[in-house]
Enzyme design. Structure first.
Site, short mmCIF file in Angstrom:
data_model
loop_
_atom_site.label_atom_id
_atom_site.label_comp_id
_atom_site.label_asym_id
_atom_site.label_seq_id
_atom_site.Cartn_x
_atom_site.Cartn_y
_atom_site.Cartn_z
N GLU A 1 0.63 -1.28 -0.04
CA GLU A 1 -0.16 0.02 -0.01
C GLU A 1 1.20 0.88 -0.43
OE1 GLU A 1 -2.55 0.30 2.96
OE2 GLU A 1 -3.67 2.46 1.95
N LYS B 1 -7.86 -15.99 15.35
CA LYS B 1 -7.77 -15.84 13.71
C LYS B 1 -9.34 -16.05 13.35
CE LYS B 1 -4.36 -18.18 12.69
NZ LYS B 1 -3.81 -19.50 11.87
N ASP C 1 2.35 -14.94 12.20
CA ASP C 1 0.85 -15.69 11.39
C ASP C 1 0.10 -14.60 10.98
OD1 ASP C 1 -1.14 -16.79 11.35
OD2 ASP C 1 -0.83 -18.79 12.41
N HIS D 1 -3.01 9.47 -0.95
CA HIS D 1 -2.90 8.57 -2.05
C HIS D 1 -3.02 8.76 -3.29
CE1 HIS D 1 -3.22 5.29 1.11
NE2 HIS D 1 -3.44 6.08 1.78
C1 LIG Z 1 1.88 10.85 2.44
C2 LIG Z 1 1.72 12.49 4.25
C3 LIG Z 1 2.41 11.37 5.25
C4 LIG Z 1 2.52 13.20 3.16
O1 LIG Z 1 2.30 14.15 4.41
P1 LIG Z 1 3.08 15.86 4.60
O2 LIG Z 1 2.83 16.60 5.74
O3 LIG Z 1 2.03 16.11 3.46
O4 LIG Z 1 4.22 15.25 3.75
P2 LIG Z 1 5.74 15.86 4.29
O5 LIG Z 1 6.52 15.89 3.09
O6 LIG Z 1 5.37 17.64 4.87
O7 LIG Z 1 6.48 14.97 5.08
C5 LIG Z 1 6.38 15.08 6.53
C6 LIG Z 1 6.83 13.55 6.39
O8 LIG Z 1 6.34 12.81 6.41
C7 LIG Z 1 7.56 11.58 5.99
N1 LIG Z 1 7.19 11.49 4.36
C8 LIG Z 1 6.68 11.95 3.67
N2 LIG Z 1 7.06 11.41 2.58
C9 LIG Z 1 7.37 10.66 2.27
C10 LIG Z 1 8.25 9.39 1.51
N3 LIG Z 1 7.85 9.52 -0.03
N4 LIG Z 1 8.55 8.25 1.60
C11 LIG Z 1 9.42 7.99 3.65
N5 LIG Z 1 8.41 9.25 4.38
C12 LIG Z 1 7.61 10.66 3.77
C13 LIG Z 1 8.99 12.31 6.23
O9 LIG Z 1 8.76 11.92 7.87
C14 LIG Z 1 8.29 13.51 6.08
O10 LIG Z 1 9.30 14.24 7.19
P3 LIG Z 1 10.49 14.40 6.67
O11 LIG Z 1 11.65 13.07 6.65
O12 LIG Z 1 10.79 14.51 4.91
O13 LIG Z 1 11.12 15.94 7.93
C15 LIG Z 1 0.53 12.65 4.64
O14 LIG Z 1 -0.54 13.25 3.60
C16 LIG Z 1 -0.29 10.91 5.50
O15 LIG Z 1 -0.13 10.56 6.39
N6 LIG Z 1 -1.35 10.97 4.90
C17 LIG Z 1 -2.13 9.57 5.22
C18 LIG Z 1 -1.83 8.82 4.42
C19 LIG Z 1 -1.96 7.02 5.27
O16 LIG Z 1 -1.95 7.19 6.79
N7 LIG Z 1 -2.84 6.37 4.49
C20 LIG Z 1 -3.14 4.50 5.08
C21 LIG Z 1 -3.91 3.72 4.48
S1 LIG Z 1 -5.49 5.03 4.95
C22 LIG Z 1 -6.45 3.10 4.85
O17 LIG Z 1 -5.73 1.98 4.02
C23 LIG Z 1 -7.00 3.03 5.94
C24 LIG Z 1 -8.84 3.77 5.70
C25 LIG Z 1 -8.34 4.95 5.27
O18 LIG Z 1 -9.77 3.41 5.09
C26 LIG Z 1 -8.87 3.77 7.47
C27 LIG Z 1 -9.99 4.71 7.45
O19 LIG Z 1 -11.17 4.43 7.65
O20 LIG Z 1 -9.99 5.28 8.00
N1 LIG Z 2 -1.41 -25.76 16.05
C1 LIG Z 2 -2.82 -24.88 16.07
O1 LIG Z 2 -3.60 -24.63 16.64
C2 LIG Z 2 -1.90 -23.57 15.49
C3 LIG Z 2 -0.49 -23.08 15.15
N2 LIG Z 2 -0.39 -22.41 14.25
C4 LIG Z 2 1.04 -22.46 13.86
O2 LIG Z 2 1.67 -22.41 15.82
C5 LIG Z 2 3.11 -21.55 14.96
C6 LIG Z 2 3.74 -20.40 16.40
O3 LIG Z 2 3.69 -22.09 17.51
P1 LIG Z 2 4.45 -21.32 18.78
O4 LIG Z 2 4.41 -23.00 20.06
O5 LIG Z 2 4.98 -20.28 18.96
O6 LIG Z 2 5.92 -22.13 17.86
P2 LIG Z 2 6.33 -23.24 17.73
O7 LIG Z 2 5.70 -24.47 17.41
O8 LIG Z 2 7.98 -23.15 16.50
O9 LIG Z 2 6.84 -23.45 19.04
C7 LIG Z 2 8.21 -22.93 19.92
C8 LIG Z 2 8.76 -23.75 20.38
O10 LIG Z 2 10.32 -22.63 20.61
C9 LIG Z 2 10.64 -23.39 22.11
N3 LIG Z 2 11.50 -21.86 22.91
C10 LIG Z 2 12.68 -22.00 22.29
N4 LIG Z 2 12.77 -20.25 23.05
C11 LIG Z 2 12.44 -20.12 23.82
C12 LIG Z 2 11.41 -19.01 24.29
N5 LIG Z 2 12.63 -18.32 24.90
N6 LIG Z 2 10.21 -19.36 24.74
C13 LIG Z 2 8.82 -19.66 24.02
N7 LIG Z 2 9.54 -20.60 23.55
C14 LIG Z 2 10.88 -20.80 23.61
C15 LIG Z 2 9.72 -23.35 23.04
O11 LIG Z 2 9.84 -25.51 23.31
P3 LIG Z 2 9.63 -25.52 24.61
O12 LIG Z 2 7.76 -25.81 24.63
O13 LIG Z 2 9.69 -26.86 24.12
O14 LIG Z 2 9.83 -25.26 25.58
C16 LIG Z 2 8.22 -23.77 21.81
O15 LIG Z 2 7.18 -24.36 21.79
C17 LIG Z 2 3.06 -20.85 14.26
O16 LIG Z 2 3.99 -20.81 12.32
C18 LIG Z 2 1.81 -20.62 13.82
O17 LIG Z 2 1.70 -20.76 12.37
C19 LIG Z 2 -1.06 -20.44 14.37
C20 LIG Z 2 -2.59 -20.84 14.97
C21 LIG Z 2 -2.98 -22.08 15.39
#
Ligand SMILES: CC(C)(COP(=O)([O-])OP(=O)([O-])OC[C@H]1O[C@@H](n2cnc3c(N)ncnc32)[C@H](O)[C@@H]1OP(=O)([O-])[O-])[C@@H](O)C(=O)NCCC(=O)NCCSC(=O)C[C@@](C)(O)CC(=O)[O-]
Ligand SMILES: NC(=O)C1=CN([C@@H]2O[C@H](COP(=O)(O)OP(=O)(O)OC[C@H]3O[C@@H](n4cnc5c(N)ncnc54)[C@H](OP(=O)(O)O)[C@@H]3O)[C@@H](O)[C@H]2O)C=CC1
Length: 403
Positions: free
Chosen positions: A99, A228, A303, A398
């Site tokens: 996006e 989920k 996940d 956008h």
């Molecule tokens: C686009 C901006 C940031 C412009 O914002 P601006 O203030 O006009 O931009 P600017 O050129 O003055 O730059 C300000 C700062 O923005 C950053 N920035 C600016 N351009 C860049 C770039 N190319 N790459 C990396 N960083 C950038 C950067 O930090 C920059 O500072 P600087 O570093 O220049 O001092 C602003 O208009 C904005 O944030 N818009 C919102 C966009 C957004 O949040 N989109 C998310 C998706 S929307 C969606 O998916 C969900 C929705 C909307 O449907 C959910 C709902 O229902 O609400």
């Molecule tokens: N089975 C299911 O129903 C589901 C599975 N998943 C999947 O499960 C996976 C994630 O499960 P998850 O159990 O996290 O991962 P893993 O099955 O990969 O197991 C992680 C293992 O790492 C070991 N471990 C080593 N160091 C650490 C530490 N510092 N902290 C905790 N554990 C450590 C533990 O072994 P030990 O236990 O021997 O100590 C732990 O069981 C993902 O791939 C996900 O997509 C997602 C949803 C449902």
């Protein structure tokens, strides 16, 4: 050594099934053979899918029937300063998305957060749940099972913890619906997201319940977990990490960097994120937390289906002494820094950017730090998008960056 062409021939001849190829060749050759077959079958060219940058063997426990990899571009926002319970640092945030404008938005949010001295973040509750469903004869038996579970928690905990060296069973909450009993077990899974860990542990617990009571296990997951699926229980009780981040942005910064005012953002947040979400009966009282959760999940090997729960967040905004206070509370952020997709090479590098690859010291601190970083990224995204809406430049941003 078997090559891809002859492997494909053997599948065509019915000698091998598509998912058996790794038993007869290395993982890359197996993937190449599948690509040949799928290309032939569908007419698609899989040249790009086959041009992946890690050994297929590294993905062994993450995928079956592998043909290649989908590449999602990854960028960084920040660095942003975080005062967290597990992370106290300035860090870049890795985000993978398609996006346009999302990274720019989060980047702007980060720079504004830095102007305020950084954001605060804390994990306030932690625990991964699994809730099996049992059949009992009637309500009297249901009550008996609930009482038995409470009285025998120590035995259930011992059975669960025999299956894992890291996981700890924290508590169990029973729910009864007629002759169905749901036991919602909550575990501390340390640095693992924990679904495999708690599923294995809960199976052992269910064995004890069935041995010692009249209850009969219907399913290891009875949907009250809830994994989920959008569910209020996760919003209220939490699941994974419940994490909150906040910041207070000086008025001058809001005006100069976000082109709006604290009052406008606060009003917009109330009418959009609170009232609008309530009217829509939404579980997410936020603008686009899902964007940041999804992008950081992809970049760090989480996940991706659990974005459903990750986006269970409430954003608040208020004017404080003329400045803009904003907070984001994510009730059910399920993250890990070991296990699952975190082992894949590119995703592990994403974790490295945050300094949280692998197990933390103490155990659990890396996953806490990841949760805090995602919360601050979400806060940055909320700040920027709310401001863009308040200053009426969402569509122009956008149009410029995303088409
Ligand atoms: C686009 C901006 C940031 C412009 O914002 P601006 O203030 O006009 O931009 P600017 O050129 O003055 O730059 C300000 C700062 O923005 C950053 N920035 C600016 N351009 C860049 C770039 N190319 N790459 C990396 N960083 C950038 C950067 O930090 C920059 O500072 P600087 O570093 O220049 O001092 C602003 O208009 C904005 O944030 N818009 C919102 C966009 C957004 O949040 N989109 C998310 C998706 S929307 C969606 O998916 C969900 C929705 C909307 O449907 C959910 C709902 O229902 O609400
Ligand atoms: N089975 C299911 O129903 C589901 C599975 N998943 C999947 O499960 C996976 C994630 O499960 P998850 O159990 O996290 O991962 P893993 O099955 O990969 O197991 C992680 C293992 O790492 C070991 N471990 C080593 N160091 C650490 C530490 N510092 N902290 C905790 N554990 C450590 C533990 O072994 P030990 O236990 O021997 O100590 C732990 O069981 C993902 O791939 C996900 O997509 C997602 C949803 C449902």
């Amino acid at each position: 050594m078997t090559d891809a062409a002859s492997l494909a021939d053997r599948v065509r001849a019915g000698e091998l099934r598509l998912h058996e190829l790794e038993s007869h060749a290395d993982a890359d050759t197996a993937a190449e053979a599948r690509r040949r077959l799928v290309e032939e079958y569908s007419g698609a060219s899989l040249d790009s899918v086959g041009n992946y940058g890690f050994p297929a063997e590294a993905a062994e426990s993450a995928i079956e029937n592998m043909v290649g990899a989908i590449q999602v571009p990854m960028g960084v926002a920040g660095p942003v300063t975080i005062d967290g319970g597990a992370v106290s640092d300035e860090t870049y945030l890795p985000l993978a998305t398609t996006e346009g404008a999302l990274l720019a938005s989060v980047n702007r949010g980060c720079s504004v957060i830095n102007s305020a001295g950084g954001a605060t973040a804390r994990v306030l509750k932690s625990g991964m749940t699994r809730a099996p469903v049992f059949r009992v004869a009637d309500v009297a038996e249901a009550e008996a099972l609930v009482s038995w579970t409470r009285d025998n928690f120590a035995a259930l905990k011992a059975a669960a913890e025999e299956t894992t060296s890291h996981g700890e069973l924290l508590d169990v909450t029973p729910y009864v619906v007629g002759n169905s009993v749901y036991l919602r077990f909550r575990y501390d899974t340390k640095d693992a997201m924990g679904m495999n860990m708690v599923t294995i542990a809960t199976e052992a617990v269910c064995g004890v319940v069935e041995d010692e009571t009249t209850a009969s296990l219907v399913a290891l997951s009875g949907n009250l977990c809830t994994d989920k699926k959008p569910a209020a229980i996760n919003a209220v009780e939490g699941r994974g990490r419940s994490v909150t981040a906040d910041v207070c942005i000086p008025r001058k910064v809001v005006e100069e960097r976000l082109h709006t005012t604290p009052e406008a953002v606060a009003e917009l947040n109330t009418r959009k994120n609170l009232v609008g979400s309530a009217k829509a009966a939404s579980l997410g009282f936020n603008a686009h937390v899902a964007n940041v959760v999804a992008a950081m999940f992809l970049a760090t090997g989480q996940d991706e289906a659990q974005v459903v729960e990750g986006a269970n967040a409430i954003t608040t905004a208020e004017v404080q002494d003329g400045d803009l206070y904003v907070s984001v509370s994510l009730a059910s952020l399920e993250v890990g820094t070991v296990g699952g997709g975190t082992k894949l090479p590119t995703q592990a590098e994403g974790l490295d950017i945050l300094g949280v690859r692998g197990g933390g010291d103490p155990a659990g601190s890396n996953a806490d730090a990841l949760a805090e970083a995602i919360a601050v990224g979400s806060l940055a995204g909320e700040l920027s998008l709310l401001s863009a809406l308040a200053s009426r430049n969402l569509s122009s941003a956008h149009a410029e960056l995303g088409r």
